[in-house]
Design a protein around this motif. Structure first.
Motif, short mmCIF file in Angstrom:
data_model
loop_
_atom_site.label_atom_id
_atom_site.label_comp_id
_atom_site.label_asym_id
_atom_site.label_seq_id
_atom_site.Cartn_x
_atom_site.Cartn_y
_atom_site.Cartn_z
N MET A 99 2.08 -38.62 23.25
CA MET A 99 2.94 -38.85 22.07
C MET A 99 2.80 -37.72 21.06
O MET A 99 1.70 -37.22 20.84
N ASN A 100 3.88 -37.35 20.48
CA ASN A 100 3.90 -36.29 19.50
C ASN A 100 3.16 -36.72 18.23
O ASN A 100 3.40 -37.81 17.71
N ASN A 101 2.28 -35.87 17.74
CA ASN A 101 1.55 -36.19 16.52
C ASN A 101 2.28 -35.56 15.33
O ASN A 101 2.34 -34.33 15.22
N PRO A 102 2.85 -36.40 14.45
CA PRO A 102 3.68 -35.85 13.37
C PRO A 102 2.88 -35.04 12.35
O PRO A 102 3.47 -34.37 11.50
N GLN A 103 1.56 -35.08 12.45
CA GLN A 103 0.74 -34.34 11.49
C GLN A 103 0.45 -32.91 11.92
O GLN A 103 -0.04 -32.13 11.12
N GLY A 148 -0.79 -27.10 17.25
CA GLY A 148 -1.92 -28.01 17.05
C GLY A 148 -2.59 -27.85 15.70
O GLY A 148 -3.70 -28.36 15.48
N GLU A 149 -1.93 -27.15 14.78
CA GLU A 149 -2.50 -26.98 13.44
C GLU A 149 -1.96 -28.07 12.50
O GLU A 149 -0.88 -28.62 12.72
N ALA A 161 5.29 -41.72 3.16
CA ALA A 161 4.93 -40.32 3.35
C ALA A 161 5.38 -39.82 4.73
O ALA A 161 5.83 -38.68 4.86
N HIS A 162 5.27 -40.67 5.74
CA HIS A 162 5.76 -40.29 7.07
C HIS A 162 7.26 -40.01 7.03
O HIS A 162 7.76 -39.03 7.61
N LEU A 163 7.98 -40.89 6.37
CA LEU A 163 9.44 -40.74 6.27
C LEU A 163 9.78 -39.40 5.65
O LEU A 163 10.66 -38.67 6.14
N ILE A 164 9.09 -39.05 4.59
CA ILE A 164 9.36 -37.79 3.91
C ILE A 164 8.96 -36.61 4.80
O ILE A 164 9.69 -35.62 4.91
N ALA A 165 7.81 -36.73 5.47
CA ALA A 165 7.34 -35.64 6.33
C ALA A 165 8.33 -35.36 7.46
O ALA A 165 8.57 -34.20 7.82
N ARG A 166 8.89 -36.42 8.03
CA ARG A 166 9.86 -36.22 9.10
C ARG A 166 11.13 -35.54 8.60
O ARG A 166 11.86 -34.91 9.34
N HIS A 167 11.39 -35.71 7.30
CA HIS A 167 12.67 -35.28 6.75
C HIS A 167 12.67 -33.83 6.28
O HIS A 167 13.70 -33.16 6.33
N LEU A 171 -0.74 -34.07 6.09
CA LEU A 171 -1.85 -35.02 6.19
C LEU A 171 -1.32 -36.39 5.79
O LEU A 171 -1.07 -36.66 4.61
N LEU A 172 -1.14 -37.24 6.80
CA LEU A 172 -0.49 -38.53 6.56
C LEU A 172 -1.43 -39.70 6.76
O LEU A 172 -1.31 -40.72 6.09
N THR A 173 -2.35 -39.57 7.70
CA THR A 173 -3.24 -40.67 8.04
C THR A 173 -4.42 -40.10 8.81
O THR A 173 -4.33 -39.03 9.41
#
Lengths: 318, 318, 318
Positions: free
Chosen positions: B1-5, B10-11, B123-129, B15-17
């Protein structure tokens, strides 16, 4: 008795009150402040790196945009990092104690706290609590003290009158509720002003005010007679609506500073006010905007004096 | 699974969780944080130019002066420009959507968003956007995550205990409503702590909490037995007034950390708390202010850890 | 007639309105703004030292986090010290007059005021009052003017359309209550746009709007026919609940910008909006997020334009 404002070498550690503050410290602050003012143009205040890398926390438990702004500007002129905290809406409402809040801010690498609080003694409490490398400036605590206001008033008086030892100074208005008046009286007497008067109705004077070394007047014509400096106080709105005064109009008639009343002072008397002014209540616009008013100079000098206090406390060498 | 962070190399990208955050990234953050602390004096944090010219936006949809201040200080220590936005009182109330607000701030040349929001996942929602050159730090989203708090806790544990692989750690209190507890559990297990315990009444534990890899205790004497680290949680006021608890007094009697209960832990156990503390509810003052408390060190380390996160995300080389 | 925005050498002294602002000054601002945008990447705005040591006061008598933020970012990109003052909650509520507040801020060493006020003319009043070395930027006064918004719109139009002299521009929506529309119309006609249209129901148009040099349409199909630029206006919530409009749904049906209505414009027409948008009221999401929308570019260009205005006013040479 140990002076909580001085370290063991007799240097300024905190600025909490003008009461008991040695005259040499006051003079140092005024002298340092003068160095921040461009001598060719009193308006210009240079940006200097004295507090670069230092963090100043403005912690205001009582709202005051004006005072907070003067400290913020002063700290930024010194190149400090400034963090504004309006604590009224913050952690203390989450049940945290005042000292826990302070401990946390200390742990965040604060170098200096500028504290405003509705309770008299709050700045002292914090100063006693923090580590020795952290400095506290009292930006007004209850009815107790407002030392930077008094010191900028002293700077203004010295600027226009050169000396303190030959002056007659009158403080006019609500002395009872005024931390400004208390701090002015201590500063004036410490710096050697031989005659300090207070002029107010009995309901706006503290009991035993004479013990502070002042002469009491209830009549403006008598009280202003031959004075060099008139320090007006702000009449807070809540007083005007309270039982202490018949009405704002009545107050203005008796104690509002008009040109007519000011004529009793010396010809070259200066008029000061800490702001914000209630025009038509404690002061008439013709006086406030007139040739003897130095009210706006007080504000400019206030930036320089706050820079002086901060740089003496935390800035080390100049 | 893709790690959204993480980015494709791999850097760290956001920082979401702490959930799913690789141990090597956590260790990098802790190592970088250590470089910001003066080794001769843990209090001093030098100002560095790593984020000079960068703009950090603290966008707080939920009020938190304390957390906002720590990020503001950290960003200013890195020489970033910081803009504070209290969005609760702003555009969203004018009918604008969250993502429109974010798009606008991105277009204003933001380099990093520090986001606090009452909704889990904000924060995830914003990071994806946002665009790939913009970084998001989660400063607390609903009951979900508070990763910088967990990382500063890990820094504190490593500072005092050196290693993670030989520790027994207990998390005490309202695990159910705590984003801090969730983030701590993921960080502790990822960094190799072999035994993580939670101690709480059943009403303050999530269902299936064992699935997170923790051991569950309802009794303090048993749960604290021989632990190296005690992580206290804040009991929020609204819980105390709700149906989940009989009373604050009752809670303190059963779960409040006293010296007596702490005696069950190892002699050199340390006590931590994310603040603000409710003294006399979840923790007794003798413990909070006692020799085993490292609560204020957490705050100082928190500045360094937030500097580390921000400088790894946006600061490039050191 | 004396132009209060220019000094005696014809240089920009204050930016108060686009009405009467010479075309050469507008072009100077747009040209200067272009220098702040990285040509290889429109997003990047470099930090420059043009206002180092200068103090910019954002004095907002009316709350607007978005506009305040754009000026704060612009000033910080110029390396100015920025002080934010939310005057609604400050001295004016203590009975001080607007001009006393301004005098005090001047005396605190302000170099520039960015003023937002609910009363038309407030920025002019302040500009007339301050000393010659202090500059005023109007960030929106009542229904009167919002010149930086209009200038960033002009920058955006020039960026995408290169020239003004061959354009047909339509302004759509609540012209009656819009300071943005008024400032846009003056800027467009000054810069030589030959055909400026307004499209709105009669209840949202000022009387005698034709006197501003615009053509009036009440129908979107006719008004948008063959235009190069569509400037949408925000419909404020209070209008939707008032007597001026039957309902938001009805408004959207007649005046909301949809792809269907936009098809009447030229194929390469651009769509602009000052934000914040009411999606589904004045604009459909497919248009707002579609290929002809340049709404987010407006925001980025807005930072550059505000930097240009500030640096021309106070920054001296580049």
């Amino acid at each position: 008795m140990n002076n909580p404002q001085l370290n063991k070498n007799g240097e300024l550690q905190h600025l909490l009150t003008t009461e008991g503050l040695p005259a040499r410290i006051m003079r140092d602050i005024l002298d340092r402040a003068a160095t921040f003012l461009d001598t060719t143009d009193g308006h210009e205040i240079k940006k200097v790196p004295l507090l670069h890398g230092k963090s100043v926390f403005n912690i205001f438990f009582e709202n005051s945009t004006r005072t907070r702004t003067t400290f913020e500007i002063a700290a930024k002129r010194l190149s400090a990092d400034v963090v504004n905290l309006n604590i009224g809406s913050s952690s203390t409402s989450k049940g945290e104690t005042l000292l826990d809040t302070v401990d946390n801010l200390c742990a965040m690498h604060a170098d200096m706290f500028v504290v405003r609080h509705a309770q008299s003694g709050a700045a002292h409490l914090i100063a006693r609590h923090v580590a020795p490398d952290i400095h506290v400036v009292n930006a007004g605590d209850g009815r107790h003290a407002h030392p930077t206001q008094a010191l900028l008033d002293m700077f203004t008086i010295r600027h226009y009158k050169k000396e303190f030892h030959n002056l007659r100074v009158a403080i006019v208005g609500d002395v009872l509720h005024s931390r400004v008046a208390r701090s002015q009286i201590h500063a004036l007497t410490t710096l050697g002003v031989p005659e300090v008067r207070v002029i107010a109705p009995k309901t706006l004077l503290p009991t035993m005010v004479e013990n502070l070394g002042v002469q009491v007047y209830h009549d403006m014509a008598q009280g202003l007679k031959d004075v060099d400096v008139v320090l007006m106080l702000r009449l807070q709105n809540e007083r005007m609506q309270g039982a202490a005064l018949p009405s704002a109009q009545e107050y203005f008639k008796n104690y509002g500073l008009t040109e007519e009343k000011l004529a009793h002072a010396k010809d070259d008397a200066i008029v000061m006010h800490p702001g914000p002014m209630n025009r038509g209540v404690e002061i008439d616009s013709r006086v406030a905007d007139g040739p003897r008013s130095v009210i706006l100079s007080q504000v400019t000098f206030g930036i320089a004096v706050r820079m002086a206090v901060m740089s003496i406390l935390a800035g080390g060498k100049q």
